[in-house]
Design an enzyme around this catalytic site. Structure first.
Site: not given
Length: 409
Positions: A162, A296, A329
């Site tokens: 990620c 994040h 996400h």
């Protein structure tokens, strides 16, 4: 570090195609998440699916690249005049002097999933029309973008979970600093697939409701897909015409790898803190000079808690939020998508809210923004942290702040 100019940028996700749609959704605090209806995925979760990805194949001359991931990339490249900006850069510098740096986690793995379902029942052979190199191979993402623009400079893919879409900015900066290129197309693209959906489900990380980053009742992630890109060029030297005051600069980068655990962050956010410290140090801007942090913020209990520890160690009540409640996400594209959101926030002077979050967890101790609004933003820090402890923080600034605000860049 010497600042770089984002001479153009664009984003496409479940909240819309292009910057205008993205900004409109952020201002309206509208999420693009919906109950999972992805083909063959029978999961009790919400996803961020981009409408119309499969409505148009990739350009005919790029047929061997045709897959959902590259269709999504093509859709993203067509927004906001980005393709025209890259073409103009290639004319200015030469096609061999423009690099391509793309982040992705699974590339076109959906194409391989589909191919395995169509194997020959006797021999087990994959279909003759299956092109692994142009679709599933991680490098296919960069190869497609390079071929799409007819560029001839260096190109590669970063697949570091990620943090992928953020770390490409660091790779491009090194190439620019070394004088190997004069401009770089950077970005991230990741598309929905069963491998991702069922993989995160097996880790018990999927939320049964729209994700709620940093909420007291957060229960996991909502997976999305996105394509986001930026064109990076060197900032003018002191003896050249300065960048316009409203220009967006990349002024700091921090990377770290704490390698604490394959899928869990360091409980005190060690790697996250190191990445943020490096971003600040490389920019010459102190922690008190940061106006907003795009976290994040995956909405899992452990990730949000660890990131909160790292932020608290460096910052004092800096406004922050996670935009994953809006977009989901987007995995390998998340760093690029949120970098573009950071740049858009600076350009429009808009502080994004943490969409879907209604009760910020007081135990995390952050100045978490439940409501968005106009704000004087000069600097924005964007965090991206991945499995295996691979971390990247990017620091962006308006040209008027970076060039006249006293930072030693």
């Amino acid at each position: 570090m010497k600042p770089l100019v984002l001479t153009h940028f664009t984003a496409t996700s479940c909240i819309g195609r292009g910057l205008d749609a993205t900004l409109e959704a952020l201002r309206a605090q509208r999420s693009g998440l919906a109950p999972c209806g992805f083909e063959r995925a029978t999961l009790d979760t919400w996803i961020g699916e981009v409408d119309g990805v499969d409505a148009e194949p990739v350009r005919a001359d790029l047929h061997d690249f045709d897959c959902r991931n590259n269709r999504l990339a093509q859709l993203g490249l067509a927004q906001d005049g980005f393709a025209e900006a890259v073409a103009a850069a290639a004319r200015r510098h030469g096609a061999q002097r423009v690099g391509v740096f793309i982040g992705t986690s699974t590339a076109g793995i959906l194409e391989t999933e589909n191919a395995y379902r169509r194997r020959d029942p006797q021999s087990g052979a994959l279909p003759a029309g299956f092109h692994y190199a142009g679709t599933h191979n991680p490098y296919s993402s960069a190869a497609f973008v390079r071929a799409f623009f007819g560029l001839q400079g260096p190109a590669f893919v970063i697949s570091s979970a990620c943090s992928s879409g953020a770390k490409v900015f660091a790779s491009a900066r090194r190439m620019l600093a070394a004088g190997l290129i004069d401009a770089a197309v950077v970005g991230g693209v990741d598309s929905l697939c069963l491998t991702t959906l069922y993989g995160f489900n097996s880790l018990e990380l999927l939320s049964p409701a729209p994700c709620k980053p940093f909420d007291t009742h957060r229960s996991g992630i909502s997976i999305g897909e996105a394509a986001a890109f930026a064109l990076l060029e060197r900032a003018p030297e002191a003896n050249e015409a300065p960048s316009p005051d409203g220009a967006i600069l990349l002024v700091g980068i921090g990377e770290s790898s704490d390698a604490y655990h394959m899928s869990s962050p360091h409980p005190e956010g060690l790697g996250a803190r190191l990445a943020m410290e490096q971003a600040l140090a490389s920019s010459g801007i102190g922690a008190d000079g940061i106006d907003y942090i795009n976290l994040h913020g995956t909405a899992t209990p452990s990730n949000d808690a660890a990131e909160s520890c790292a932020v608290q160690a460096l910052f004092d009540a800096t406004p922050c939020s996670s935009t994953k409640g809006a977009t989901g996400h987007t995995l390998g594209a998340a760093g690029a998508l949120e970098a573009v959101i950071a740049a858009l926030s600076l350009r429009e002077q808009w502080l994004p809210a943490g969409i879907n979050t209604t009760e910020a967890d007081p135990a995390l101790g952050l100045n978490y923004q439940l409501t968005g609004g106009p704000a004087r933003l000069r600097t924005v820090l964007s965090n991206s942290f991945g499995f295996g402890g691979t971390n990247c923080s990017l620091l962006f600034a308006r040209a008027d702040r970076a060039l006249h605000g006293g930072a030693s860049l």
